[in-house]
Design a protein around this motif. Structure first.
Motif, PDB file in Angstrom:
ATOM      1  N   GLN A 381       9.719  46.332  12.683  1.00  0.00           N
ATOM      2  CA  GLN A 381      10.229  45.351  11.706  1.00  0.00           C
ATOM      3  C   GLN A 381      11.645  44.880  12.090  1.00  0.00           C
ATOM      4  N   LEU A 382      11.819  44.523  13.350  1.00  0.00           N
ATOM      5  CA  LEU A 382      13.143  44.148  13.847  1.00  0.00           C
ATOM      6  C   LEU A 382      13.537  42.757  13.373  1.00  0.00           C
ATOM      7  N   ASP A 383      14.710  42.659  12.756  1.00  0.00           N
ATOM      8  CA  ASP A 383      15.307  41.373  12.369  1.00  0.00           C
ATOM      9  C   ASP A 383      16.612  41.202  13.134  1.00  0.00           C
ATOM     10  N   LEU A 384      16.738  40.071  13.833  1.00  0.00           N
ATOM     11  CA  LEU A 384      17.915  39.870  14.668  1.00  0.00           C
ATOM     12  C   LEU A 384      18.133  38.384  14.915  1.00  0.00           C
ATOM     13  N   CYS A 385      19.392  37.972  14.881  1.00  0.00           N
ATOM     14  CA  CYS A 385      19.756  36.592  15.209  1.00  0.00           C
ATOM     15  C   CYS A 385      20.719  36.599  16.394  1.00  0.00           C
ATOM     16  N   ILE A 386      20.373  35.831  17.431  1.00  0.00           N
ATOM     17  CA  ILE A 386      21.222  35.697  18.620  1.00  0.00           C
ATOM     18  C   ILE A 386      21.749  34.266  18.642  1.00  0.00           C
ATOM     19  N   LYS A 387      23.046  34.118  18.508  1.00  0.00           N
ATOM     20  CA  LYS A 387      23.639  32.784  18.450  1.00  0.00           C
ATOM     21  C   LYS A 387      23.880  32.238  19.851  1.00  0.00           C
ATOM     22  N   GLU A 388      23.715  30.917  19.974  1.00  0.00           N
ATOM     23  CA  GLU A 388      23.890  30.256  21.271  1.00  0.00           C
ATOM     24  C   GLU A 388      25.306  30.508  21.803  1.00  0.00           C
ATOM     25  N   GLY A 389      25.381  30.901  23.079  1.00  0.00           N
ATOM     26  CA  GLY A 389      26.670  31.095  23.735  1.00  0.00           C
ATOM     27  C   GLY A 389      27.318  32.441  23.477  1.00  0.00           C
ATOM     28  N   GLU A 390      26.720  33.274  22.640  1.00  0.00           N
ATOM     29  CA  GLU A 390      27.300  34.590  22.347  1.00  0.00           C
ATOM     30  C   GLU A 390      27.207  35.520  23.557  1.00  0.00           C
ATOM     31  N   TYR A 538      30.512  43.868  35.133  1.00  0.00           N
ATOM     32  CA  TYR A 538      30.342  43.147  33.867  1.00  0.00           C
ATOM     33  C   TYR A 538      31.457  42.130  33.656  1.00  0.00           C
ATOM     34  N   ASP A 539      32.661  42.494  34.043  1.00  0.00           N
ATOM     35  CA  ASP A 539      33.791  41.579  33.894  1.00  0.00           C
ATOM     36  C   ASP A 539      33.582  40.322  34.739  1.00  0.00           C
ATOM     37  N   MET A 540      33.058  40.492  35.950  1.00  0.00           N
ATOM     38  CA  MET A 540      32.768  39.364  36.821  1.00  0.00           C
ATOM     39  C   MET A 540      31.703  38.455  36.197  1.00  0.00           C
ATOM     40  N   ILE A 541      30.640  39.059  35.667  1.00  0.00           N
ATOM     41  CA  ILE A 541      29.575  38.275  35.045  1.00  0.00           C
ATOM     42  C   ILE A 541      30.107  37.514  33.835  1.00  0.00           C
ATOM     43  N   TYR A 542      30.965  38.182  33.071  1.00  0.00           N
ATOM     44  CA  TYR A 542      31.544  37.551  31.878  1.00  0.00           C
ATOM     45  C   TYR A 542      32.294  36.280  32.267  1.00  0.00           C
ATOM     46  N   LYS A 543      33.045  36.341  33.356  1.00  0.00           N
ATOM     47  CA  LYS A 543      33.885  35.211  33.761  1.00  0.00           C
ATOM     48  C   LYS A 543      33.057  34.027  34.265  1.00  0.00           C
ATOM     49  N   ILE A 544      31.913  34.299  34.945  1.00  0.00           N
ATOM     50  CA  ILE A 544      31.144  33.211  35.545  1.00  0.00           C
ATOM     51  C   ILE A 544      30.015  32.718  34.644  1.00  0.00           C
ATOM     52  N   SER A 545      29.829  33.356  33.476  1.00  0.00           N
ATOM     53  CA  SER A 545      28.705  32.984  32.607  1.00  0.00           C
ATOM     54  C   SER A 545      28.917  31.681  31.859  1.00  0.00           C
ATOM     55  N   GLY A 546      30.152  31.261  31.685  1.00  0.00           N
ATOM     56  CA  GLY A 546      30.425  30.000  30.997  1.00  0.00           C
ATOM     57  C   GLY A 546      29.923  30.003  29.572  1.00  0.00           C
ATOM     58  N   ASP A 547      29.154  28.942  29.217  1.00  0.00           N
ATOM     59  CA  ASP A 547      28.676  28.810  27.834  1.00  0.00           C
ATOM     60  C   ASP A 547      27.282  29.401  27.649  1.00  0.00           C
ATOM     61  N   LYS A 548      26.787  30.148  28.612  1.00  0.00           N
ATOM     62  CA  LYS A 548      25.458  30.739  28.489  1.00  0.00           C
ATOM     63  C   LYS A 548      25.473  31.899  27.497  1.00  0.00           C
ATOM     64  N   VAL A 550      24.668  35.580  26.783  1.00  0.00           N
ATOM     65  CA  VAL A 550      24.528  36.739  27.676  1.00  0.00           C
ATOM     66  C   VAL A 550      24.293  37.996  26.835  1.00  0.00           C
ATOM     67  N   LEU A 551      23.239  38.718  27.222  1.00  0.00           N
ATOM     68  CA  LEU A 551      22.933  39.993  26.567  1.00  0.00           C
ATOM     69  C   LEU A 551      23.192  41.117  27.566  1.00  0.00           C
ATOM     70  N   PHE A 552      24.229  41.909  27.300  1.00  0.00           N
ATOM     71  CA  PHE A 552      24.550  43.071  28.124  1.00  0.00           C
ATOM     72  C   PHE A 552      23.884  44.292  27.489  1.00  0.00           C
ATOM     73  N   ILE A 553      22.941  44.910  28.196  1.00  0.00           N
ATOM     74  CA  ILE A 553      22.210  46.044  27.631  1.00  0.00           C
ATOM     75  C   ILE A 553      22.596  47.312  28.376  1.00  0.00           C
TER      76      ILE A 553
END
Length: 617
Positions: A381-390, A538-548, A550-553
């Motif tokens: 019964q998973l409820d979750l909202c992922i906002k664009e660009g988060e 992760y820091d490198m990915i954060y910098k190049i992701s732009g407005d995408k 991104v889900l870091f698991i």
């Protein structure tokens, strides 16, 4: 009571025999279709050549009779030397023709087997690349796929050879009938009755029982081979050697080998007894007929050469019967792999959509999923909202549902309860996501091909590839290589090996290769790195992701402080969510995990931990 039990046992055995026979016939039919699809011309020509070569048996038998009679007649003066030489030359010429046919047969067979291999591997790879994800998650279907990959091709080739053999039995039977017609008809009838009773019934049952014994040993054999190959690949061998597992694995192998060895000794003993008994049984009709023909020769019905020919004839008949029995036995045993192949080829394909990449919020509403054969729900019964660009950090203990959630987002399966929507209507994210998984692929291809794998169908220029490599910090490394971006990686074709960190950066380069991906999923791709190196990646990915989006698991929390939002999974549900500070104040699951891990990221010059330093960068 004993009579009823015996009758019931007989009926069960009869039904099993009928099922095996039906399965064998279906397997032969399927193999025949595969051969025709692979190379119809070569297959038909191979059959024709094999049928033509049956005439060599006729020639061999005739030559055995001729040369013996000629030698006897030369000795007694009934014939001249020139006539015998002419006959020998004629038989030699026929032999040369059949040798040429044998060469053609081998060439056709090699061509057909290569084409069958190409057809099988091509169709199987296409199918396995298209089937639904659940088939790999289900233990039963996964084992079946493994069986097909390892055994079905060899079985198909054996079946095709059996089909050709069965077809050649017809002209061979005609040749045997021709020669047998020269013997007393009643003696021939008695001979065939003995062949059927002794060879096909008694010996057949003996070899069937032996086959079942071999089936029983397979579980021991598989386990023994597993431990024998324990250090077979590069990664496993490293752990094998590092942990000093030689004696441990050796002991396990020895136990399995001993168990297998004891059973094999029993089987070998029974096999020798069965084999020698079968040989005696096979020879009873042969000896009977040879004695009878000897009397006919004494009576003047045949010449001495007929006895030599009859000896070869009856040996050929016995060998043909044995080959029929062996082929039928092997076909029955191996038909299970053809059935498995048909089942795999009938698996339901995944649905490939042509929807455009999606931009916007993603809502998971009451999503529930249970893995095949599992009793506990992976998502409940998973409820979750992922906002664009988060930039979201999804954390939690192992088995909490993190990876399952992303698998559903990637549309690996549609067999779940609930909905994934844009807020109002269902949304398919299949063409919107790029991902790096924990066990990311290390493709033994060129650097260029490794990057192209991230955006199949697009032809990258050298400049585009170098631009991507620069973003992930590999440009300088590649420029120093003799072949640059066309350098072969891995252990194939004299490739070079990268470090684990370099392989990870190359995986991130594949992530960047697809410009249409609006969502990036990173499912513990740094699990094999130390916590400090993980933060750097992760820091490198954060910098190049732009407005995408991104889900870091991860179950490690070093980078979580920098995320826009942290979502904590527990037992298939969202247990907590918020920023780092908010969750620390709640003093719940996240706070407990963070306090345990805080020391992982501490440096002598920074007792608080490098997380804070990166968060402020």
């Amino acid at each position: 009571m004993k009579s009823l039990c015996h009758s019931s046992s007989y009926m069960r055995g009869r039904r099993r025999h009928m099922r095996e026979k039906k399965s064998m016939l279906e397997a032969l039919k399927r193999s025949n279709m595969i051969a025709l699809k692979s190379n119809k011309k070569a297959y038909i020509l191979l059959m024709i050549v094999n049928i033509a070569m049956c005439a060599s048996t006729f020639v061999d038998l005739a030559f055995a009779e001729y040369i013996t009679n000629s030698a006897y007649n030369l000795f007694t003066g009934k014939t001249d030397y020139n006539a015998v030489i002419f006959g020998i030359l004629a038989f030699t010429f026929a032999t040369l023709i059949f040798n040429s046919l044998g060469l053609i047969k081998q060439m056709l067979n090699n061509r057909l087997m290569l084409d069958i291999t190409y057809h099988f591997e091509g169709t199987l790879n296409d199918k396995l690349g298209s089937i639904k994800w659940e088939y790999y998650e289900n233990n039963e279907t996964f084992i079946k796929i493994h069986e097909v990959r390892n055994h079905s091709l060899k079985t198909i080739k054996n079946m095709v050879n059996s089909i050709i053999f069965y077809i050649t039995v017809v002209p061979m039977a005609a040749i045997y009938a021709y020669y047998l017609s020269q013997i007393n008809i009643f003696a021939v009838i008695i001979y065939f009755i003995l062949v059927i009773i002794f060879n096909l019934v008694i010996a057949g049952k003996m070899f069937s029982q032996l086959g079942r014994l071999w089936e029983e040993i397979q579980s021991y054999s598989h386990r023994q081979k597993y431990f024998f190959n324990f250090s077979g690949d590069k990664i496993t061998h490293q752990e094998y050697k590092f942990n000093r597992l030689f004696n441990y694995a050796g002991d396990l192998w020895e136990k399995c080998y001993d168990s297998e060895h004891k059973i094999k000794l029993k089987i070998f003993g029974k096999h020798e007894i069965t084999l020698q008994t079968a040989r005696l049984i096979f020879n009873l009709p042969y000896m009977t007929m040879m004695i009878f023909i000897g009397f006919e020769i004494v009576a003047g019905i045949h010449e001495i050469g007929f006895l030599i020919m009859a000896n070869a004839l009856f040996n050929n008949i016995i060998n043909t019967c044995l080959n029929i029995q062996n082929n039928i036995t092997n076909n029955r045993i191996e038909s299970v792999f053809i059935k498995a192949y048909e089942e795999v080829m009938s698996y339901e394909n995944d649905t490939i959509t042509s929807v455009l990449p999606y931009r916007g919020n993603v809502h998971l509403n009451k999503v529930t999923y249970t893995y095949p054969q599992a009793r506990v729900k992976a998502l409940d019964q998973l409820d979750l909202c992922i906002k664009e660009g988060e930039k979201i950090a999804i954390v939690g203990h192992n088995g909490s549902g993190k990876t399952t959630c992303t698998n559903l987002l990637m549309a690996l399966t549609d067999r779940y309860e609930g909905n994934i929507t844009d807020g109002t209507k269902p949304v398919n994210l299949q063409n919107s996501i790029s991902c790096i998984l924990q066990d990311f692929a290390q493709y033994q291809m060129t650097i260029r091909e490794n990057i192209e794998a991230g955006y199949v169908g697009h032809e990258f220029s050298d400049e585009e590839i170098m631009s991507i490599l620069e973003k992930v910090g590999l440009k300088d490394v590649v420029l120093k290589l003799e072949n640059g971006i066309d350098t072969q990686l891995g252990q194939l074709s004299k490739g070079i090996e990268l470090s684990k960190g370099q392989w990870q950066r190359l995986a991130i380069a594949r992530l960047l290769a697809n410009p249409n991906a609006t969502i990036w999923i990173l499912d513990e791709p740094t699990a094999y790195l130390d916590p400090i190196s993980e933060i750097e990646i992760y820091d490198m990915i954060y910098k190049i992701s732009g407005d995408k989006t991104v889900l870091f698991i991860s179950h490690r929390l070093g980078f979580a402080k920098r995320a826009d939002r942290i979502i904590v999974f527990d037992k298939g549900k969202v247990a907590e969510q918020g920023t780092h500070d908010e969750l620390m104040q709640k003093n719940g699951i996240y706070a407990e995990m963070y306090k345990i891990q805080e020391s992982w990221y501490a440096m002598p010059s920074n007792p608080i931990g490098c997380c804070s330093a990166i968060a402020g960068s």
